[in-house]
Enzyme design. Structure first.
Site, PDB file in Angstrom:
ATOM      1  N   CYS A 264       0.890  -1.186   0.000  1.00  0.00           N
ATOM      2  CA  CYS A 264       0.000   0.000   0.000  1.00  0.00           C
ATOM      3  C   CYS A 264       0.913   1.217   0.000  1.00  0.00           C
ATOM      4  CB  CYS A 264      -0.915  -0.011   1.225  1.00  0.00           C
ATOM      5  SG  CYS A 264      -1.842  -1.546   1.454  1.00  0.00           S
ATOM      6  N   LYS A 270       7.731   5.678   2.638  1.00  0.00           N
ATOM      7  CA  LYS A 270       8.361   4.429   3.086  1.00  0.00           C
ATOM      8  C   LYS A 270       8.951   3.665   1.906  1.00  0.00           C
ATOM      9  CE  LYS A 270       5.254   4.071   7.059  1.00  0.00           C
ATOM     10  NZ  LYS A 270       4.388   5.192   6.627  1.00  0.00           N
ATOM     11  N   ASP A 288      -0.355   0.209  -5.422  1.00  0.00           N
ATOM     12  CA  ASP A 288      -1.412   1.040  -4.853  1.00  0.00           C
ATOM     13  C   ASP A 288      -2.587   1.043  -5.824  1.00  0.00           C
ATOM     14  OD1 ASP A 288      -1.362   3.192  -2.372  1.00  0.00           O
ATOM     15  OD2 ASP A 288      -2.849   3.716  -3.899  1.00  0.00           O
ATOM     16  N   ASP A 336       1.793  -1.158   4.842  1.00  0.00           N
ATOM     17  CA  ASP A 336       1.483   0.077   5.567  1.00  0.00           C
ATOM     18  C   ASP A 336      -0.007   0.314   5.347  1.00  0.00           C
ATOM     19  OD1 ASP A 336       2.084   2.382   7.098  1.00  0.00           O
ATOM     20  OD2 ASP A 336       2.114   3.592   5.272  1.00  0.00           O
ATOM     21  N   CYS A 389      -0.777   4.209  11.171  1.00  0.00           N
ATOM     22  CA  CYS A 389      -0.582   5.478  11.872  1.00  0.00           C
ATOM     23  C   CYS A 389      -1.775   5.730  12.798  1.00  0.00           C
ATOM     24  CB  CYS A 389      -0.371   6.627  10.900  1.00  0.00           C
ATOM     25  SG  CYS A 389      -1.678   6.834   9.671  1.00  0.00           S
TER      26      CYS A 389
END
Length: 437
Positions: A264, A270, A288, A336, A389
């Site tokens: 992702c 990253k 993505d 992620d 996050c």
């Protein structure tokens, strides 16, 4: 006076866009394009508009306190303009009351709110009288409701955070969400080193320092007038990346020649970190499902002059069906995952008002599906890192625990949860490192 009016008008337009569902940072970008503001104007507009978004509940409380009509009965355009005026009066100490009122009223006069300019003036002047008399809105004596009002935080979410970490930690976290976020950079180690870059910043009179425990992290200790005008931007010497995000990619320890999947990936902070850590000599696939976000990633790759990354538009959960040859193909995988973003509320203040328990539950289902469908792509001796996050345990450690119970052949090598802190910069982040037994 014209500049002051335009600043308030632009800030109001940002609030209107956010109320229509546009993310705050995108709204800021869209509005600023329509004006010829300098960097100081933009800094002021950002503080004013983002402050209004953060303190929406608190400002609504003052509307109820100083107006004949509650905030719920105010026309939306009027409500957001009142927020512009109220935030200046209540939270921006350096702006004289008279300037805050006159510039906000001027916005009403010059727009389709001109018939309500007198109302804006009356409510803001009434607010000043209440401030001077120390006549503040009445708030419930209940500790949770009081904290929800003073820190302008949804009560349902505050209750969730208390359940996760306890009341004292929750107080610290919600206060941290209302502070100004740090601006952190990660140097592109393919082009420069930390000491060299810090010297370049110092030559340009930019106050910056290395971030402890990060090999490539730089903290900007004062706001730059324009981030893209910092030394080395055009030459690809750095990217903007929060310090909490910077410790994720090193967990994979990417090496030369390895096949690495970033499932992702966009917009790519990253991804580019993985490439730099592998000295741009790995085989990295950045996946993505958003073509727009992949274009941003591609632009970052070109600016940083990274060659080892190939982008691929796809829903990562279907990757094994699209590319069956990827079964047990990758040495390292990063997921992620899309998440609630609760760890980034200081940076993304609008999320707190659009998030719901139902949205979190939908994200958990997606996160579970990502893990289940992507892990088969890992080699038997490989490593996968799952990161978010957010600080929601159901998206983090509890989800990983459930996944490992279901997949007995896997083991947890390490995990870490970073909580937002009032006394420390950085977003809330979580990462788990998993491999086969």
């Amino acid at each position: 006076m014209l500049t002051a009016y335009l600043q308030r008008k632009a800030s109001w337009e940002i609030l209107l866009k956010v109320s229509s569902g546009i993310y705050a940072d995108h709204a800021l970008e869209k509005v600023i394009k329509n004006y010829q503001f300098n960097s100081l104007d933009i800094a002021f507009i950002t503080e004013l508009s983002f402050g209004c978004i953060r303190y929406r509940k608190f400002l609504d409380l003052w509307i109820d306190h100083t107006s004949k009509f509650s905030y719920q009965k105010q026309p939306p355009k009027l409500r957001w303009l009142l927020h512009i005026g109220l935030y200046q009066l209540l939270k921006m100490d350096k702006i004289p009351f008279s300037a805050a009122i006159s510039s906000t009223v001027e916005v009403a006069k010059r727009t389709d709110l001109k018939g309500l300019a007198g109302t804006v003036n009356a409510i803001l002047r009434n607010t000043v009288r209440n401030i001077e008399k120390e006549n503040i809105p009445k708030i419930s004596s209940n500790e949770m409701e009081m904290l929800s009002c003073t820190e302008s935080f949804p009560l349902w979410l505050l209750n969730e955070i208390v359940n996760w970490v306890g009341i004292e930690e929750a107080k610290n976290i919600v206060k941290a969400f209302n502070k100004k976020p740090s601006i952190d950079l990660r140097i592109n180690s393919l082009k420069t080193d930390l000491n060299k870059f810090l010297k370049e910043l110092n030559k340009s009179n930019i106050n910056a320092s290395a971030i402890c425990h990060l090999n490539h992290g730089v903290a900007l200790n004062s706001n730059p007038r324009s981030i893209k005008n910092l030394p080395g931007y055009k030459d690809g010497m750095w990217v903007v990346q929060d310090r909490s995000s910077q410790w994720v990619a090193p967990l994979l320890n990417p090496m030369k020649g390895e096949k690495i999947l970033d499932a992702c990936s966009a917009p790519g902070s990253k991804t580019t970190h993985l490439a730099a850590l592998a000295n741009d000599d790995a085989e990295i696939l950045a996946v993505d499902r958003s073509e727009k976000r992949l274009k941003i990633l591609q632009s970052n790759l070109e600016r940083l002059n990274i060659k080892s990354v190939k982008t691929f538009k796809a829903d990562a959960t279907t990757l094994i069906n699209i590319k069956p040859n990827f079964l047990s193909y990758f040495d390292k995988i990063l997921i992620d995952a899309p998440c609630s973003g609760i760890g980034t509320f200081a940076r993304n203040p609008d999320i707190r008002w659009s998030l719901s328990k139902d949205k979190i539950n939908q994200l958990i289902l997606l996160q579970e599906k990502l893990l289940e469908t992507i892990f088969p792509l890992l080699k038997r001796n490989g490593t996968l890192v799952y990161s978010t996050c957010t600080i929601c345990p159901e998206e983090n450690n509890l989800l990983i625990k459930k996944f490992l119970l279901k997949n007995k052949e896997l083991k947890l090598d390490s995990e870490r949860q970073i909580l937002p802190r009032l006394d420390k910069p950085g977003d809330g982040f979580y990462a788990a490192k998993i491999s086969y037994k």
